[in-house]
Design a protein around this motif. Sequence first.
Motif, short mmCIF file in Angstrom:
data_model
loop_
_atom_site.label_atom_id
_atom_site.label_comp_id
_atom_site.label_asym_id
_atom_site.label_seq_id
_atom_site.Cartn_x
_atom_site.Cartn_y
_atom_site.Cartn_z
N ALA A 1 -145.81 -18.24 -90.29
CA ALA A 1 -146.98 -19.37 -90.48
C ALA A 1 -147.10 -20.22 -89.04
O ALA A 1 -148.37 -20.42 -88.62
N THR B 1 -150.42 -19.65 -86.71
CA THR B 1 -151.47 -20.59 -86.57
C THR B 1 -151.52 -21.08 -85.14
O THR B 1 -152.58 -21.61 -84.53
N SER B 2 -150.30 -21.18 -84.33
CA SER B 2 -150.39 -21.70 -83.09
C SER B 2 -151.09 -20.82 -82.40
O SER B 2 -151.81 -21.22 -81.43
N VAL C 1 -147.90 -27.24 -82.81
CA VAL C 1 -147.27 -26.65 -83.85
C VAL C 1 -146.31 -25.45 -83.79
O VAL C 1 -145.47 -25.41 -84.28
N THR D 1 -142.12 -25.38 -85.26
CA THR D 1 -141.84 -24.29 -86.11
C THR D 1 -140.35 -24.35 -86.08
O THR D 1 -139.89 -24.12 -87.21
#
Lengths: 116, 290
Positions: free
Chosen positions: A23, A27-28, A72, A76
């Motif tokens: 995820a 996302t990043s 982001v 993580t």
Amino acid sequence: MVTSPEFRESERAHRPVKRALAAGIVTSTAALALGTTLRLATGHLDMRYVRPRDFASPMDLGLRLLALGILVLALTPALRILVLIVVWARARDWRFVLVAVLVAATLGASIALGAT
Amino acid sequence: MLGVPLVAALALLGIVAGTLGALLGIGGGVLLVPALVLLFGVAPHAAVAASLVGVVATSTATGTVHVGSGVANMRLGMALEIATTIGGMTGAFLASHFSPAVLAGAFGGLLAVVAFLLGRGRDPEHDGRPKGGASERPSVSGWEAHGALAGAYYDARSQRLVHYRARRVPLGALVSLLAGIVSGLLGVGGGFLKVPAMSLAMGIPIRVAAATSNFMIGVTALASLVIYLQRGFVDPPLVGPLVLGITVGSFAGVRIGARVAPRALRLVMAAVLALVAVEMIVKAAHGHFA
């Protein structure tokens, strides 16, 4: 075909960590790709340093997406630690819950010291 | 100024660094920092910060494969991360107080010794004793023991289940602390110290050591990255295309690494360490680390 109990337990434990990492990277990567493309497309070609507190300041959308993508990505690994605390707590492996909490506390101290 | 040629060049650098990092269990920072400073004219602190973001990207990308396969030992990685995060935080603060040239030269010497030892070392799993369900191929390749720094992994090449247990943990923690300090100072993941420490000192199979190191370096880099980030050394337009390339290279490196024998991995690691050692010593002597 998995038949060993150790392998099955390991797969169950690893699944949420893998999802958290996936995820974060997805996302990043999306934010970084979109941000880079926007900056090139809109002619915002300047290089600029950004701090977390700069998010409250005006900046072009491309730069904001780039900064968000980096944030982001940076968070993580921290998310991975939190997930492992939950996974190991469910498995009642309290020794390593403590280990993970110590690592999280050290990261927290690093964030706090960096702000001084 | 950012433009398509610069974006493409940064992405290509990222692909090379990501592939090397994923293949060898290091974060690629040993390539990124000098390349950014020497080839792209990036200021040293900004290069270190960019490299740390890249290290996090490598660790996260490869983690989605190694964690899913069970080869990376998360308990071992987390235990050693206590030391690496303290080291990373320390290194980031020391960055402004110590001469990079002095430190680079000293660590170059250390790396030369480690490269020599690694090149001569034996793989602990080659003890000729097949164990467990080697006749059945599981969907995951490894597991870690509950409440202990131990585990096993299925070696597809020899079709054997390889068991291991960590030894000399304090020594491994000490080297991890040093690796964290190096990470914070020089913008590398520290994997080039952690992998030999786990493999040589702690008796961890090289494949597990490399996967676990990749798992660890993200947190190690984060401990120092948060300091660089808050002090304004991160340049998102520079970092963006670099990290995109690293992500692509990391996944490619994982695919290649699955086909390489443990001995080959160890020898390649030894050669990389030797090259990095020579680079650091020579540049430190010529005052390149200003």
